[in-house]
Design a protein around this motif. Sequence first.
Motif, PDB file in Angstrom:
ATOM      1  N   TYR A   1       0.826  -1.220   0.000  1.00 32.21           N
ATOM      2  CA  TYR A   1       0.000   0.000   0.000  1.00 32.21           C
ATOM      3  C   TYR A   1       0.859   1.269   0.000  1.00 32.21           C
ATOM      4  O   TYR A   1       0.370   2.352  -0.308  1.00 32.21           O
ATOM      5  CB  TYR A   1      -1.009  -0.022   1.157  1.00 32.21           C
TER       6      TYR A   1
ATOM      7  N   GLN B   1       9.159   3.042   9.723  1.00 34.92           N
ATOM      8  CA  GLN B   1       7.692   2.963   9.689  1.00 34.92           C
ATOM      9  C   GLN B   1       7.126   3.089  11.117  1.00 34.92           C
ATOM     10  O   GLN B   1       7.531   3.967  11.851  1.00 34.92           O
ATOM     11  CB  GLN B   1       7.234   1.691   8.949  1.00 34.92           C
ATOM     12  N   SER B   2       6.260   2.179  11.515  1.00 33.57           N
ATOM     13  CA  SER B   2       5.583   2.373  12.807  1.00 33.57           C
ATOM     14  C   SER B   2       6.511   2.290  14.013  1.00 33.57           C
ATOM     15  O   SER B   2       6.120   2.698  15.109  1.00 33.57           O
ATOM     16  CB  SER B   2       4.467   1.337  12.971  1.00 33.57           C
TER      17      SER B   2
ATOM     18  N   LYS C   1       6.969   5.394  15.894  1.00 31.47           N
ATOM     19  CA  LYS C   1       5.935   5.892  16.824  1.00 31.47           C
ATOM     20  C   LYS C   1       6.401   5.804  18.275  1.00 31.47           C
ATOM     21  O   LYS C   1       5.989   6.602  19.113  1.00 31.47           O
ATOM     22  CB  LYS C   1       4.640   5.094  16.642  1.00 31.47           C
TER      23      LYS C   1
ATOM     24  N   PHE D   1      -3.867  -1.320  12.538  1.00 39.45           N
ATOM     25  CA  PHE D   1      -3.103  -0.122  12.902  1.00 39.45           C
ATOM     26  C   PHE D   1      -3.659   1.161  12.318  1.00 39.45           C
ATOM     27  O   PHE D   1      -3.465   2.236  12.867  1.00 39.45           O
ATOM     28  CB  PHE D   1      -1.617  -0.285  12.518  1.00 39.45           C
TER      29      PHE D   1
ATOM     30  N   ASN E   1      -2.035   4.406  14.168  1.00 46.06           N
ATOM     31  CA  ASN E   1      -1.817   5.615  13.368  1.00 46.06           C
ATOM     32  C   ASN E   1      -2.523   6.830  13.958  1.00 46.06           C
ATOM     33  O   ASN E   1      -1.949   7.928  14.006  1.00 46.06           O
ATOM     34  CB  ASN E   1      -2.267   5.385  11.922  1.00 46.06           C
TER      35      ASN E   1
ATOM     36  N   GLU F   1       5.150   7.379   0.377  1.00 41.10           N
ATOM     37  CA  GLU F   1       4.191   7.355   1.494  1.00 41.10           C
ATOM     38  C   GLU F   1       3.254   8.567   1.426  1.00 41.10           C
ATOM     39  O   GLU F   1       2.038   8.449   1.551  1.00 41.10           O
ATOM     40  CB  GLU F   1       5.012   7.362   2.784  1.00 41.10           C
TER      41      GLU F   1
ATOM     42  N   ASN G   1      -4.201   7.802   5.857  1.00 40.47           N
ATOM     43  CA  ASN G   1      -3.676   8.661   6.926  1.00 40.47           C
ATOM     44  C   ASN G   1      -4.245  10.075   6.841  1.00 40.47           C
ATOM     45  O   ASN G   1      -4.457  10.717   7.872  1.00 40.47           O
ATOM     46  CB  ASN G   1      -2.142   8.679   6.890  1.00 40.47           C
TER      47      ASN G   1
ATOM     48  N   TYR H   1       4.886  13.150  10.218  1.00 43.06           N
ATOM     49  CA  TYR H   1       4.607  11.724  10.421  1.00 43.06           C
ATOM     50  C   TYR H   1       5.186  10.877   9.279  1.00 43.06           C
ATOM     51  O   TYR H   1       5.827   9.842   9.515  1.00 43.06           O
ATOM     52  CB  TYR H   1       3.090  11.517  10.569  1.00 43.06           C
TER      53      TYR H   1
ATOM     54  N   CYS I   1       8.315   8.134   9.676  1.00 40.55           N
ATOM     55  CA  CYS I   1       8.154   6.740   9.235  1.00 40.55           C
ATOM     56  C   CYS I   1       9.244   6.362   8.225  1.00 40.55           C
ATOM     57  O   CYS I   1       9.546   5.183   8.041  1.00 40.55           O
ATOM     58  CB  CYS I   1       6.781   6.529   8.591  1.00 40.55           C
TER      59      CYS I   1
ATOM     60  N   SER J   1       6.588  -3.333  15.817  1.00 37.55           N
ATOM     61  CA  SER J   1       6.812  -3.700  14.415  1.00 37.55           C
ATOM     62  C   SER J   1       6.602  -2.498  13.494  1.00 37.55           C
ATOM     63  O   SER J   1       6.008  -1.500  13.891  1.00 37.55           O
ATOM     64  CB  SER J   1       5.814  -4.785  14.017  1.00 37.55           C
ATOM     65  N   GLY J   2       7.065  -2.640  12.266  1.00 42.42           N
ATOM     66  CA  GLY J   2       6.796  -1.660  11.217  1.00 42.42           C
ATOM     67  C   GLY J   2       6.505  -2.389   9.915  1.00 42.42           C
ATOM     68  O   GLY J   2       7.004  -3.507   9.721  1.00 42.42           O
TER      69      GLY J   2
ATOM     70  N   GLY K   1       0.279  -7.033   9.432  1.00 47.77           N
ATOM     71  CA  GLY K   1       1.313  -6.049   9.100  1.00 47.77           C
ATOM     72  C   GLY K   1       2.599  -6.250   9.885  1.00 47.77           C
ATOM     73  O   GLY K   1       3.422  -5.353   9.975  1.00 47.77           O
ATOM     74  N   ASN K   2       2.787  -7.445  10.460  1.00 48.84           N
ATOM     75  CA  ASN K   2       4.004  -7.753  11.225  1.00 48.84           C
ATOM     76  C   ASN K   2       4.853  -8.761  10.441  1.00 48.84           C
ATOM     77  O   ASN K   2       4.305  -9.639   9.764  1.00 48.84           O
ATOM     78  CB  ASN K   2       3.636  -8.369  12.586  1.00 48.84           C
TER      79      ASN K   2
END
Length: 331
Positions: free
Chosen positions: A40, A76-77, A80, A109, A129, A173, A180, A204, A208, A272-273, A310-311
Amino acid sequence: MVQGIANWNTEQTEEWLQSYVDDWVAFYRKHTTDGEVASYIPVLQEADPDNLGITIIGKNGITIRSGDDSIPFTMQSISKVLSFIVGCMERGVAYMLDRVDVEPAGEAFNSIIHLEMKQVKKPFNPLINAGAITVTSLLEGKTSDEKLKPILELLEDMLGYRPAINVEVYESERDSSMRNRAIGYYLLEVGFLESDLNITLETYFKQCSIEVTMDDLARIGMILANDGEDPDTQEEIIPRQVARIAKALMLTCGMYDASGKFATYVGIPAKSGVSGGILAAVPPRVREEELPFLDGCGIGVYGPALDDKGNSIAGIRLLRHIAKQWDLSIF
Ligand code: DON
């Protein structure tokens, strides 16, 4: 193939641990075919799904590195965790927790379904997110570069160099950010954002897109495991209270709607990201038998083939195996 640790003793060398981890990485690499790289964000699709690697850095200086260890990837995440830590350091813990909760969402997420359905007063947690975009809006600074600077400085304090932003990933992104942006507009409408929406989103997307390696994640994990103090210099890089909250959030929310399973079967604070990275912090633990890394360690994993949450699919299985073999669970 995979062997147990029945004969572990502290005399054994780094090479001895290394040979186990090499076997395990070779075994779990076959599991990468069960997952798929993220698509994505278009540029992430260019990652090689067969890649798998891990770095483990112990407080005692032992470093085990195995698999595809030289491939840079974007946080990525995982970023955060850093933006939340920086927010707490800039604004104070109470300020942040007044504006973002610390409860697992139990949803994907990038979901906002609970926000709308439950009419909550703040996003569920800083690692989904909606929560992370809110956190980014709370960071000091008027421009995205001003907001980002303390995150990069914190990373520099931990890693000894300042990581770069992968511009290609950032642009990819930014240009594919419909979800988002939808989250951002919703947060704006309900009054959760404290900065301009476009600047918040730009920050953001940039956070990421910060590029790191497995070694970097392992080092960050090791400092978190050590409650924010660099064990090499005894310098406090992250306040102890903030490091502890970050680990609690990682454990309860870090793997999104797989966090309960990860806590049950692995038992380590981790984040994770979608690029396939996992940051894990193994705090010191008390065991009667001699086991590797009793003083705690940080772990960085890279495996871009993801599961449906998504992991990293092989990364999680590899961590689960190592946690079982070396009794790394905090419980
Ligand atoms: O905002 C996004 O969708 C991505 N930049 C980050 C999502 C992510 O890494 C979720 N992690 N597993």
